[in-house]
Design an enzyme around this catalytic site. Structure first.
Site, PDB file in Angstrom:
ATOM      1  N   ASP A  30       0.849  -1.181   0.000  1.00 44.99           N
ATOM      2  CA  ASP A  30       0.000   0.000   0.000  1.00 44.99           C
ATOM      3  C   ASP A  30       0.892   1.241   0.000  1.00 44.99           C
ATOM      4  OD1 ASP A  30       0.916   0.395   2.558  1.00 44.99           O
ATOM      5  OD2 ASP A  30      -0.882  -0.314   3.532  1.00 44.99           O
ATOM      6  N   CYS A  34      -3.915 -28.421  11.843  1.00 42.98           N
ATOM      7  CA  CYS A  34      -5.059 -29.337  11.860  1.00 42.98           C
ATOM      8  C   CYS A  34      -4.625 -30.786  11.656  1.00 42.98           C
ATOM      9  CB  CYS A  34      -6.065 -28.927  10.784  1.00 42.98           C
ATOM     10  SG  CYS A  34      -6.962 -27.407  11.194  1.00 42.98           S
ATOM     11  N   HIS A  77      -3.396 -21.688  10.638  1.00 45.06           N
ATOM     12  CA  HIS A  77      -4.699 -22.233  10.261  1.00 45.06           C
ATOM     13  C   HIS A  77      -5.582 -21.181   9.605  1.00 45.06           C
ATOM     14  CE1 HIS A  77      -8.599 -24.124  10.256  1.00 45.06           C
ATOM     15  NE2 HIS A  77      -9.058 -23.056  10.889  1.00 45.06           N
ATOM     16  N   CYS A  90      -3.993 -27.811   6.860  1.00 46.93           N
ATOM     17  CA  CYS A  90      -2.812 -27.140   7.407  1.00 46.93           C
ATOM     18  C   CYS A  90      -2.116 -28.011   8.451  1.00 46.93           C
ATOM     19  CB  CYS A  90      -3.199 -25.784   8.009  1.00 46.93           C
ATOM     20  SG  CYS A  90      -3.957 -25.853   9.648  1.00 46.93           S
ATOM     21  N   ASP A 109      -7.519  -8.121   0.870  1.00 52.39           N
ATOM     22  CA  ASP A 109      -6.506  -8.271   1.918  1.00 52.39           C
ATOM     23  C   ASP A 109      -7.125  -7.863   3.241  1.00 52.39           C
ATOM     24  OD1 ASP A 109      -5.073  -5.570   3.180  1.00 52.39           O
ATOM     25  OD2 ASP A 109      -6.198  -5.185   1.350  1.00 52.39           O
ATOM     26  N   CYS A 160      -9.568 -29.136   7.049  1.00 54.50           N
ATOM     27  CA  CYS A 160      -8.405 -28.288   6.762  1.00 54.50           C
ATOM     28  C   CYS A 160      -7.138 -29.130   6.646  1.00 54.50           C
ATOM     29  CB  CYS A 160      -8.234 -27.241   7.854  1.00 54.50           C
ATOM     30  SG  CYS A 160      -6.837 -26.120   7.566  1.00 54.50           S
TER      31      CYS A 160
END
Length: 377
Positions: free
Chosen positions: A96, A314, A340, A311, A271, A309
Site C-alpha cells: 500500500d 489441523c 490455520h 494445514c 486483503d 483443513c
C-alpha cells in the site's frame, strides 16, 4: 521488464453474478484470482515464516509502506536489494502507499495539497510523505504491485469533506503516474477509487482515476466503520462501472463472509489483517463458524480445529492441546492459529474460484454461509 510482463487475463465470467476468475501474471509468478492476500505489515505476516505461507498456498502477500519507511527504512531496504531478498519471499508482493496509516494518525499529521507531514508513532520524529516519495519508497521495497498515494476519508464524513479528499486523491494519482510510468522497475501501479459513502462521488472517482491509466484499480475507504449493508450498497452501485479489463482490489476487506460478498460483485483481490489478528487472540475459523480456543469446552477435545483443513496445525494438533498452549501463553499457539486462519482463507478462496468456474457459485455461497453463520460460537 516491459508492460506486457504484467498481465491480467480473464478466464471466466459467472452467469449467476458479477463474479469472475482470472490470472495476474508478474515477474515473480502468477496469481489466480479471486485471491486473498495475507498482510505482512512490517515485512512479515505475524508469527509465520515464508515457508509456512507457501505451504498455506499464499501466492501474494502485502507489505506496508508507512511501517517499512520508518523501520527498517529505505537505506536498509536498498542495501538488501528490496524486501523480497531481505525476508526470503520469492512470490509476488503488493504494497500500500502509506496513505491509510498516515491519515489514521489524525492528531499527528498536517495535510496539504503537496503532501502530508506526520509524526512517527515510534519515536515522534517528523516525516514528509508526498505522492512522489511514496513511489520512491515502494520502488525500494520492490513489490510487484504498488499503490498510488491517496487521501482515505474517515467514516462518517460530510459530503464536502469526502469531495475534497476524492479530488485530492485524483490529483495525487496523476502525480504518482507521472513519477512512476507504466512498469517502471517492473512494478505495476494501481489507482484507488475514493468518495466515501457518496455514490455519485464514487462514480466520478472511477471515471477520473481510470482515465489516468493504471494497471489495476482499487476501492479504498470501505470497511472503515460503516454498517455492512451500506458497504454492500456502495459496492452494488460501483461495480458495474469498474473497468472490466483491470484487476479490481477491495482494500482492507477480508472476513470469510466478506470474500463471498465481494466476489459476487466482481472483486478480484482482497486483503485483511483480520485472520492473523483474531488468531493471536485464540479465535479461529471453522466451517461451522468462528470458535475461541480458550473455551473450556475444548479442554479435553481431541478434534482438530477444522476437520476439512489441510494445514499443519489441523493435521497435527487437537483443540485441547492448542487451548493448553494459549492458556500457558506459549508462542506456538499463536503460530498455529495464525497458520490455520491464513490457510483457511486461502483454501476458501480457492473453493470460491472453482465454484465460479463450475457455474455453481450461488449454491456454494448459500451452503457455506448456512453453516458458517448459523453455528458461529
Amino acid at each position: 521488464m516491459n508492460k506486457a510482463e504484467f498481465t491480467f487475463t480473464l478466464e471466466h465470467r459467472s452467469n449467476e453474478c458479477l463474479g469472475r476468475a482470472g490470472v495476474i501474471s508478474t515477474r515473480r509468478g502468477q496469481i489466480k484470482t479471486p485471491v486473498f492476500m495475507p498482510v505482512g505489515t512490517a515485512g512479515t505476516v505475524k508469527t509465520l515464516c515464508p515457508e509456512e505461507l507457501r505451504a498455506a498456498g499464499a501466492s501474494i502477500i502485502l507489505g506496508n509502506t508507512y511501517h517499512l519507511m520508518l523501520r527498517p527504512g529505505t537505506k536498509v531496504l536498498d542495501h538488501f536489494g528490496g524486501l523480497h531478498n531481505m525476508m526470503g519471499w520469492d512470490r509476488p508482493m503488493l504494497t500500500d502507499s502509506g496513505g491509510f496509516q498516515v491519515f489514521s494518525l489524525k492528531k499527528l499529521n498536517k495535510i496539504t495539497d503537496e503532501g502530508v507531514e506526520f509524526s512517527s508513532h515510534i519515536d515522534g520524529s517528523k516525516h514528509w510523505l508526498t505522492p512522489e516519495e511514496s513511489m520512491r519508497i515502494q520502488r525500494s521495497i520492490g513489490s510487484e504491485i504498488i499503490m498510488v498515494f491517496d487521501e482515505c476519508c474517515p467514516y462518517p464524513a460530510e459530503e464536502s469533506v469526502a469531495r475534497k479528499a476524492m479530488e485530492r486523491s485524483v490529483v495525487w494519482a496523476k502525480r504518482c503516474r507521472v513519477d512512476h510510468p507504466p512498469m517502471r522497475n517492473g512494478q505495476a501501479l494501481f489507482g484507488i477509487v475514493q468518495g466515501s459513502m457518496y455514490l455519485p462521488q464514487r462514480l466520478e472517482s472511477i471515471e477520473r482515476t481510470a482515465e489516468i491509466g493504471f494497471e489495476g484499480l482499487a476501492i479504498g475507504g470501505l470497511s472503515v466503520g460503516e454498517p455492512k449493508p451500506l458497504m454492500i450498497e456502495i459496492l452494488d452501485g460501483m461495480m458495474p462501472h469498474m473497468p472490466e479489463q483491470l484487476p479490481r482490489y477491495l482494500m482492507g476487506v477480508g472476513t470469510p463472509e466478506d470474500l463471498l460478498i465481494g466476489v459476487e460483485r466482481g472483486i478480484d483481490m482482497f486483503d485483511c489483517v483480520h485472520p492473523t489478528r483474531i488468531a493471536r487472540h485464540a479465535t479461529v475459523f471453522t466451517r461451522n463458524g468462528r470458535i475461541s480456543l480458550l473455551n473450556a469446552r475444548w479442554q479435553l477435545s481431541d478434534q482438530p480445529i477444522d476437520e476439512g483443513c489441510s494445514c499443519y496445525a489441523c493435521r497435527t494438533f487437537s483443540r485441547g492441546y492448542l487451548r493448553h498452549l494459549f492458556k500457558a501463553r506459549e508462542i506456538l499457539g499463536l503460530r498455529m492459529a495464525s497458520l490455520h486462519n491464513v490457510t483457511f482463507m486461502v483454501n476458501l478462496m480457492g473453493e470460491i474460484r472453482q465454484a465460479l468456474l463450475d457455474g455453481r457459485f450461488v449454491a456454494f455461497r448459500d451452503a457455506f454461509l448456512a453453516n458458517y453463520l448459523s453455528k458461529e460460537i
